[in-house]
Design a protein around this motif. Sequence first.
Motif, PDB file in Angstrom:
ATOM      1  N   HIS A 188       0.819  -1.217   0.000  1.00 23.56           N
ATOM      2  CA  HIS A 188       0.000   0.000   0.000  1.00 23.56           C
ATOM      3  C   HIS A 188       0.854   1.268   0.000  1.00 23.56           C
ATOM      4  CE1 HIS A 188      -3.384  -2.597   0.669  1.00 23.56           C
ATOM      5  NE2 HIS A 188      -2.924  -3.026   1.829  1.00 23.56           N
ATOM      6  N   PHE A 189       2.114   1.137  -0.351  1.00 25.89           N
ATOM      7  CA  PHE A 189       3.035   2.270  -0.298  1.00 25.89           C
ATOM      8  C   PHE A 189       2.583   3.394  -1.230  1.00 25.89           C
ATOM      9  CE2 PHE A 189       6.800   4.626  -1.598  1.00 25.89           C
ATOM     10  CZ  PHE A 189       7.425   4.869  -0.391  1.00 25.89           C
ATOM     11  N   ASP A 190       2.260   3.082  -2.476  1.00 24.19           N
ATOM     12  CA  ASP A 190       1.859   4.115  -3.434  1.00 24.19           C
ATOM     13  C   ASP A 190       0.572   4.800  -2.992  1.00 24.19           C
ATOM     14  OD1 ASP A 190       4.079   3.660  -5.009  1.00 24.19           O
ATOM     15  OD2 ASP A 190       3.042   2.232  -6.325  1.00 24.19           O
ATOM     16  N   TRP A 191      -0.337   4.033  -2.395  1.00 27.22           N
ATOM     17  CA  TRP A 191      -1.585   4.626  -1.883  1.00 27.22           C
ATOM     18  C   TRP A 191      -1.276   5.711  -0.861  1.00 27.22           C
ATOM     19  CZ3 TRP A 191      -2.920   4.250   3.335  1.00 27.22           C
ATOM     20  CH2 TRP A 191      -4.151   4.796   3.671  1.00 27.22           C
ATOM     21  N   LEU A 216      14.461   4.395   0.144  1.00 29.09           N
ATOM     22  CA  LEU A 216      14.766   3.969   1.509  1.00 29.09           C
ATOM     23  C   LEU A 216      14.093   2.634   1.819  1.00 29.09           C
ATOM     24  CD1 LEU A 216      16.083   4.692   4.242  1.00 29.09           C
ATOM     25  CD2 LEU A 216      13.958   5.900   4.836  1.00 29.09           C
ATOM     26  N   HIS A 217      12.848   2.492   1.396  1.00 27.97           N
ATOM     27  CA  HIS A 217      12.135   1.236   1.611  1.00 27.97           C
ATOM     28  C   HIS A 217      12.843   0.090   0.901  1.00 27.97           C
ATOM     29  CE1 HIS A 217       8.956  -1.698   2.013  1.00 27.97           C
ATOM     30  NE2 HIS A 217       8.181  -0.838   2.628  1.00 27.97           N
ATOM     31  N   ASN A 218      13.237   0.299  -0.347  1.00 33.70           N
ATOM     32  CA  ASN A 218      13.893  -0.760  -1.110  1.00 33.70           C
ATOM     33  C   ASN A 218      15.234  -1.160  -0.483  1.00 33.70           C
ATOM     34  OD1 ASN A 218      11.773  -0.690  -2.916  1.00 33.70           O
ATOM     35  ND2 ASN A 218      12.838   0.577  -4.414  1.00 33.70           N
ATOM     36  N   LEU A 219      15.984  -0.175   0.003  1.00 34.75           N
ATOM     37  CA  LEU A 219      17.283  -0.462   0.601  1.00 34.75           C
ATOM     38  C   LEU A 219      17.154  -1.210   1.933  1.00 34.75           C
ATOM     39  CD1 LEU A 219      19.068   2.939  -0.106  1.00 34.75           C
ATOM     40  CD2 LEU A 219      19.694   0.716  -1.090  1.00 34.75           C
ATOM     41  N   SER A 220      16.006  -1.061   2.582  1.00 37.35           N
ATOM     42  CA  SER A 220      15.795  -1.692   3.896  1.00 37.35           C
ATOM     43  C   SER A 220      15.031  -3.002   3.804  1.00 37.35           C
ATOM     44  CB  SER A 220      15.010  -0.725   4.806  1.00 37.35           C
ATOM     45  OG  SER A 220      15.624   0.536   4.888  1.00 37.35           O
ATOM     46  N   PRO A 225      12.555  -3.705   6.960  1.00 38.69           N
ATOM     47  CA  PRO A 225      11.779  -2.835   6.080  1.00 38.69           C
ATOM     48  C   PRO A 225      10.862  -1.909   6.869  1.00 38.69           C
ATOM     49  CG  PRO A 225      10.884  -5.058   6.078  1.00 38.69           C
ATOM     50  CD  PRO A 225      12.195  -5.124   6.801  1.00 38.69           C
ATOM     51  N   PRO A 226      10.633  -0.705   6.351  1.00 34.99           N
ATOM     52  CA  PRO A 226       9.623   0.163   6.962  1.00 34.99           C
ATOM     53  C   PRO A 226       8.284  -0.563   7.030  1.00 34.99           C
ATOM     54  CG  PRO A 226      10.922   1.394   5.372  1.00 34.99           C
ATOM     55  CD  PRO A 226      11.306  -0.056   5.211  1.00 34.99           C
ATOM     56  N   LEU A 243       6.235   3.896   9.334  1.00 34.22           N
ATOM     57  CA  LEU A 243       7.290   3.894  10.345  1.00 34.22           C
ATOM     58  C   LEU A 243       8.566   3.355   9.715  1.00 34.22           C
ATOM     59  CD1 LEU A 243       5.282   2.047  13.161  1.00 34.22           C
ATOM     60  CD2 LEU A 243       5.133   4.464  12.522  1.00 34.22           C
ATOM     61  N   VAL A 244       9.683   4.024   9.974  1.00 37.95           N
ATOM     62  CA  VAL A 244      10.979   3.555   9.479  1.00 37.95           C
ATOM     63  C   VAL A 244      11.792   3.070  10.669  1.00 37.95           C
ATOM     64  CG1 VAL A 244      13.040   4.129   8.171  1.00 37.95           C
ATOM     65  CG2 VAL A 244      10.872   5.232   7.600  1.00 37.95           C
ATOM     66  N   ARG A 245      12.306   1.848  10.567  1.00 39.70           N
ATOM     67  CA  ARG A 245      13.041   1.247  11.676  1.00 39.70           C
ATOM     68  C   ARG A 245      14.541   1.419  11.499  1.00 39.70           C
ATOM     69  NH1 ARG A 245      10.920  -4.699  12.024  1.00 39.70           N
ATOM     70  NH2 ARG A 245      10.553  -4.522   9.774  1.00 39.70           N
ATOM     71  N   HIS A 246      15.237   1.610  12.619  1.00 37.83           N
ATOM     72  CA  HIS A 246      16.687   1.819  12.592  1.00 37.83           C
ATOM     73  C   HIS A 246      17.237   1.395  13.940  1.00 37.83           C
ATOM     74  CE1 HIS A 246      15.461   5.588  14.680  1.00 37.83           C
ATOM     75  NE2 HIS A 246      14.530   5.608  13.746  1.00 37.83           N
TER      76      HIS A 246
END
Length: 317
Positions: A188-191, A216-220, A225-226, A243-246
Amino acid sequence: MTPPFNPFRIDWNDCTFSQWDALLARCKRPTLLQSWQYGLALAKTEGWKADFGIIRFENKPVGLVQVQTRRWLPFLTTCRIYRGPLWIYDEIPGEMLKLVLRMIRDRYHLLRGRPLVFHPEMIDGEAARKRLAETGFHRREEGYESVWLDLAPEPDALRAGLDRKWRNKLHQAERNGLTVEVDTAAVHFDWLMELYLQDKMARNYRGPSPAFLRVLHNLSAESTPPVLLRAVHQGRPVAGVLLVRHGAAATYQVGWNGEEGRGLRAHHLLLWQSALWLKARGHTGFDLGGINETTPGIARFKIGMGGQPFRLVGGYV
């Protein structure tokens, strides 16, 4: 004159992704802007190159710092550090911290053709400002503000820590027949990005581009992954968050809430379910995203989750 002994050193660009990621995971308060994936995403979308520095004390890694660089002329490279250095241990004593700050100051300086914009991950206060001034930095901007939610307590304790009004609105959301979908595969990223971009343009606020967030999503995707959470009511999506995890933490990066979602208190449910989802997967901290005086309602909403507001020391050159 012999320079004073310095037990610290910074090893630059002498590590792999897995080594950096393992150190980031050990940091007490990891920040998204110091993650390996963030640096690579900036390189791919905006042309900034990342220098990765591991800070060692007598050969033992104690921290890390990522520097973004962009060459404009053969003799001029703009440099910037956002929300670093980070430390594996709770606190570095002030005089020892100054040794590291001086090393950064010496490496990145206008006279060396590498002027630096420095937004250190240091809580604002007289002592922090003094240490930066004593190591040759000059303050130019106010510091970033956000809210940090400690995810260590048990769910019942986290819920008890909610502001009373916030908790009441969460009760309402839970009674409103909402379903929460969790998406780590960018289904649902594009949405969400389409709605986020519309909202960003309509309200004229700054924020990362959808193109950057996609990279960023693709690299993770293969590590952490986010995660996108979406609130659905009677088959219709009414709100969403990204949410982006790190390391051991995550950052609330993007949120959208439609008119129907606001009436259903969907965002309260999404943020609460986000905290529970992160905690269940071993994350210990949740950065709820920036707050400022121009959007007091957003600040009240984030503080209402029971987190600790903080202000960083500011921007320096």
